[in-house]
Design a protein around this motif. Structure first.
Motif, PDB file in Angstrom:
ATOM      1  N   ILE A 111       0.871  -1.282   0.017  1.00 45.36           N
ATOM      2  CA  ILE A 111       0.107  -0.095   0.093  1.00 45.36           C
ATOM      3  C   ILE A 111       0.933   1.224  -0.140  1.00 45.36           C
ATOM      4  N   LYS A 112       2.046   1.314   0.782  1.00 48.65           N
ATOM      5  CA  LYS A 112       2.947   2.348   0.679  1.00 48.65           C
ATOM      6  C   LYS A 112       3.432   2.439  -0.604  1.00 48.65           C
ATOM      7  N   PHE A 113       3.981   1.506  -1.479  1.00 53.32           N
ATOM      8  CA  PHE A 113       4.520   1.515  -2.724  1.00 53.32           C
ATOM      9  C   PHE A 113       3.365   2.144  -3.687  1.00 53.32           C
ATOM     10  N   LEU A 114       2.073   1.795  -3.699  1.00 53.65           N
ATOM     11  CA  LEU A 114       1.063   2.025  -4.472  1.00 53.65           C
ATOM     12  C   LEU A 114       0.664   3.598  -4.207  1.00 53.65           C
ATOM     13  N   GLY A 115       0.549   3.943  -2.810  1.00 50.91           N
ATOM     14  CA  GLY A 115       0.483   5.259  -2.703  1.00 50.91           C
ATOM     15  C   GLY A 115       1.588   6.337  -3.157  1.00 50.91           C
ATOM     16  N   PHE A 116       2.786   6.085  -2.860  1.00 52.54           N
ATOM     17  CA  PHE A 116       3.735   6.601  -3.252  1.00 52.54           C
ATOM     18  C   PHE A 116       3.788   6.961  -4.674  1.00 52.54           C
ATOM     19  N   GLU A 117       3.325   5.769  -5.326  1.00 49.62           N
ATOM     20  CA  GLU A 117       3.346   5.738  -6.959  1.00 49.62           C
ATOM     21  C   GLU A 117       2.098   6.746  -7.379  1.00 49.62           C
TER      22      GLU A 117
END
Length: 451
Positions: A111-117
């Motif tokens: 979720i952090k990866f997707l949010g940063f993206e």
């Protein structure tokens, strides 16, 4: 950051940020990979804009991370518990905006990866929206309709106090379609006691959902791909195209490929892949998937189709559109694409091409459309849905499509120009997307002061 595999950025300020990310979140590999890519891209930007140097550390740290339990009762009367997430990453440009993903693989790293993206993706649309992401570690395929509705209602009960039209506007993602968003929004509305359609996007049309929202990500990916190919002096007319996945994004991408004169020669789902040199029958595939069938079931209905357990990206093709999930094109698949003379790869999903695979594609001169730009059509139309809800308007599908094409064209221009300005190569769209997205967010963050 150097291209020899070293994780350490050359710039001292960026090197300090990178070490802080590793120290705070030592096991979040997906998040690390995306941060690493951004830091690699923005060094030249900071040479021109040293005033943005102190933004980078704040940009790599979410503004807020919400983790919560989701209790629900299954059809047998058993109490089940899952874990829910909402990462509100950056609101410098506007309310947090990003989808909800229901899948067993969901954890804080994903979720952090997707949010940063999402922060960069949303910036590239030119819309005034920040970035966030959420979801839960549940497999919706294993739930009955009643169980899934009860799960969505329990999920929404906790989420309700953290979202709203002016705060955070979730949408759908993998495992969450308009039906699920409708259930989540229904529980949200029940809890707050009034209508606020702009609090969620991707809703059913009867609840204020936008025309073309289901099609937007797939259509947008193809619109972006057509711009990439035009730069090469090519187009989709007569092209052989492989599309991974067979959900909404993939199916609508296939529709637009066919409408553009291309032939979809292969596709896939979580259970395998299918090849059909004369072209996938997209309508039949949609019918089979609507009946919970697989691509193997589709292949049984078509004499010229062949099912396989392997990757669709080992097939001969001119264009590859990975539209399923992260890390589906690794080094082996990338080499197969190179060997088969592929012209271009555009990401219809979030992070489907691994860093090593991207390196192989770049060295071979294959055009690469990064997901931050290529699959931003979905959130672009979500932002248009917010506008319609705010004005209590409903726009025609043709009008939404016209705006979507303009947004994707503008995003391509913004990415290409940044690639040329900061990396000396207008075809280096990966670095261009990171640089262009960073510029817009950094300017907003600097204007807001240290917050």
């Amino acid at each position: 950051m150097t291209h020899d595999g070293s994780d350490e950025p050359e710039d001292a300020a960026l090197r300090e940020v990178w070490r802080d990310v590793l120290r705070r979140d030592p096991h979040q590999e997906f998040f690390h990979a995306d941060v690493r890519g951004v830091l690699r891209s923005i060094g030249p930007v900071l040479l021109e804009h040293p005033e943005y140097a102190d933004v980078v550390g704040r940009l790599c740290e979410p503004e807020r991370v919400i983790v919560f339990r989701v209790p629900w009762v299954d059809d047998g009367g058993r109490v089940r518990v899952n874990r829910g997430f909402r990462v509100q990453f950056n609101s410098a440009l506007g309310p947090y905006k990003g989808g909800l993903r229901f899948a067993p693989s969901v954890d804080l790293d994903v979720i952090k990866f997707l949010g940063f993206e999402q922060v960069f993706k949303n910036a590239l649309t030119g819309q005034d929206i920040g970035g966030g992401k959420g979801g839960a570690d549940v497999d919706p395929k294993e739930l009955s309709t009643g169980e899934l509705m009860r799960f969505c209602q329990s999920f929404a009960t906790e989420l309700a106090s953290h979202v709203g039209a002016a705060v955070d506007v979730p949408a759908g993602d993998m495992g969450v379609g308009s039906r699920e968003i409708g259930w989540i929004y229904g529980q949200y509305q029940r809890l707050i006691g009034y209508h606020e359609p702009g609090a969620f996007t991707g809703k059913p049309a009867v609840l204020g959902g936008s025309a073309l929202r289901p099609e937007a990500t797939g259509f947008g990916t193809v619109y972006f791909t057509r711009r990439m190919l035009a730069e090469q002096g090519r187009d989709l007319d007569g092209a052989r195209v492989v599309v991974s996945g067979s959900g909404n994004v993939a199916l609508f991408a296939m529709d637009k490929v066919v409408a553009s004169g291309g032939t979809v020669v292969g596709c896939s789902d979580s259970r395998g892949s299918v090849s059909e040199p004369e072209g996938i029958d997209v309508d039949l595939l949609r019918e089979v998937k609507g009946q919970r069938g697989s691509v193997a079931d589709y292949a049984e209905k078509r004499s010229g189709a062949e099912a396989s357990d392997g990757s669709p990206f080992t097939l001969e093709c001119d264009v590859a559109l990975p539209c399923a999930t992260q890390n589906e094109i690794g080094p082996d698949e990338a080499r197969a694409l190179v060997d088969h003379g592929c012209w271009a790869v555009a990401e219809g999903a979030n992070g489907p091409v691994t860093p090593k695979a991207r390196e192989i594609l770049r060295e071979a001169g294959i055009g690469f459309g990064p997901g931050k730009a290529a699959n931003s059509g979905g959130v672009a139309v979500s932002a248009l849905e917010m506008q319609q809800n705010a004005g209590r308007e409903r726009w025609r599908g043709e009008d939404v499509d016209e705006r979507l094409q303009a947004i994707m064209s503008d995003a391509y221009d913004r990415v290409r120009d940044a690639a040329e300005r900061y990396h000396g190569d207008p075809t280096d769209l990966e670095n261009g997307a990171n640089a262009a997205g960073f510029l817009r967010v950094a300017e907003a963050m600097t204007s807001l002061g240290v917050v």
